[in-house]
Write an enzyme that holds these catalytic residues in place. Structure first.
Site, PDB file in Angstrom:
ATOM      1  N   GLY A   1       1.068  -3.488  21.243  1.00  0.00           N
ATOM      2  CA  GLY A   1       0.344  -2.541  21.169  1.00  0.00           C
ATOM      3  C   GLY A   1       0.825  -0.885  21.341  1.00  0.00           C
ATOM      4  O   GLY A   1       0.483  -0.259  22.213  1.00  0.00           O
TER       5      GLY A   1
ATOM      6  N   TYR B   1       0.835  -1.116   0.193  1.00  0.00           N
ATOM      7  CA  TYR B   1       0.282  -0.320   0.003  1.00  0.00           C
ATOM      8  C   TYR B   1       0.983   1.100  -0.303  1.00  0.00           C
ATOM      9  O   TYR B   1       0.401   1.971  -0.705  1.00  0.00           O
ATOM     10  CB  TYR B   1      -0.869  -0.146   1.160  1.00  0.00           C
TER      11      TYR B   1
ATOM     12  N   ASP C   1       0.707  -7.396  18.526  1.00  0.00           N
ATOM     13  CA  ASP C   1       2.911  -7.721  19.361  1.00  0.00           C
ATOM     14  C   ASP C   1       2.385  -6.551  20.557  1.00  0.00           C
ATOM     15  O   ASP C   1       3.385  -5.843  20.731  1.00  0.00           O
ATOM     16  CB  ASP C   1       3.558  -6.455  18.556  1.00  0.00           C
TER      17      ASP C   1
END
Length: 322
Positions: free
Chosen positions: A209, A138, A207
């Site tokens: 946060g 992206y 993971d």
């Protein structure tokens, strides 16, 4: 212009009195419809927001993600340039990738220096993970279309403004899978947490946060875009961060704050176990990677357009969740 009008049907079918004669909807796909150039020719300004922009898709649908964010945007840029029409193109804060500071040891004193983590439109490098980490499909596609837009401006005189949104949130967001959005996949973090809260499920921290994000209220962000529309001389040729550096939190802190706010606005007690930790591979699938911090430098947009975000995070969370 869109492939469907479900979300705005109340505005176009038929338009309410205050919008009569001011809005028309064209159902078409920008990547394969010959009517697109004619619509751009008739317009003074084109704003392109078309994209696949859900993180769960970046490594599970990388081809669709790349085509949507680069290939499908090419005709829009081409027609604006060839017909001397102004373009406001929506990019993403993801084009920055990882910060320079993320490559330093965690206890390194330079990690606290702003130049190693504050993201500046015309200076910060775009640092992505390896090719096998398809999460960056992206960001790479968005960066390449930015470069194309910029090149059209430099070589062919395209009048453009590029917007880099930093987590715009507010009422009317899509959040319930299968109701407001796709039935499969995982929505973005605030939408995902909202869905968990409504279903009384623990909020999943990927993971631990530890990643840090900033959030800006949609009303503040739209004011910034209106300033770009109304001030072409001051906006043309620029890339603008649109975010709120004062609303910075870790994803864990966001989960805790949303749990507290939701309990307040709903009257429901928090769950005994409000959050759980999961791995990125378990949550997003193979090939996921993450950026560490996204703190926007707001100097340029303030200088050119006089814009500053206003709404504190707790206030906008209450407005969004109410």
């Amino acid at each position: 212009v869109d492939v469907y009008c479900d979300k705005i049907r109340h505005l176009v079918d038929p338009p309410p009195p205050h919008l009569a004669g001011r809005i028309s909807f064209h159902r078409l796909n920008i990547k394969n419809d010959s009517r697109l150039e004619g619509l751009i020719k008739m317009a003074d300004l084109t704003i392109n927001l078309a994209a696949i922009c859900t993180p769960a898709d970046y490594n599970t649908r990388p081809l669709d993600t790349i085509y949507s964010n680069f290939i499908d945007a090419l005709p829009v840029v081409k027609y604006c340039s060839e017909n001397s029409k102004r373009l406001i193109h929506f990019s993403t804060c993801e084009v920055y990738g990882k910060t320079i500071g993320s490559f330093l040891p965690k206890d390194h004193p330079l990690r606290k220096e702003a130049e190693f983590y504050v993201l500046t439109e015309d200076e910060s490098p775009c640092i992505f993970g390896p090719i096998v980490k398809q999460r960056w499909s992206y960001a790479c596609a968005k960066q390449l279309i930015e470069r194309l837009v910029f090149a059209e401006g430099a070589e062919n005189g395209l009048e453009f403004t590029i917007v880099r949104p930093f987590n715009w949130i507010g009422p009317r967001m899509d959040f319930i899978p299968g109701v407001d959005g796709p039935s499969e996949g995982v929505p973005r973090v605030l939408a995902c947490f909202s869905n968990n809260l409504l279903r009384r499920e623990p909020l999943k921290l990927v993971d631990g946060g530890e990643s840090q994000r900033t959030f800006v209220y949609i009303k503040d962000a739209i004011e910034a875009v209106l300033l770009m529309i109304e001030n072409p001389a001051r906006a043309n040729g620029h890339i603008f961060n649109v975010g709120n550096p004062d609303n910075e939190v870790t994803v864990r802190e966001l989960a805790e704050m949303m749990t507290e706010v939701y309990a307040k606005v709903s009257g429901e007690p928090p769950l005994e176990q409000p959050v759980i930790d999961v791995s990125a591979k378990e949550f997003y699938g193979e090939g996921y990677d993450d950026s560490d911090k996204r703190i926007p430098d707001m100097t340029l947009i303030n200088k050119q357009l006089g814009w500053n975000p206003k709404t504190p995070l707790k206030d906008l969370l209450e407005t969004t969740l109410t």
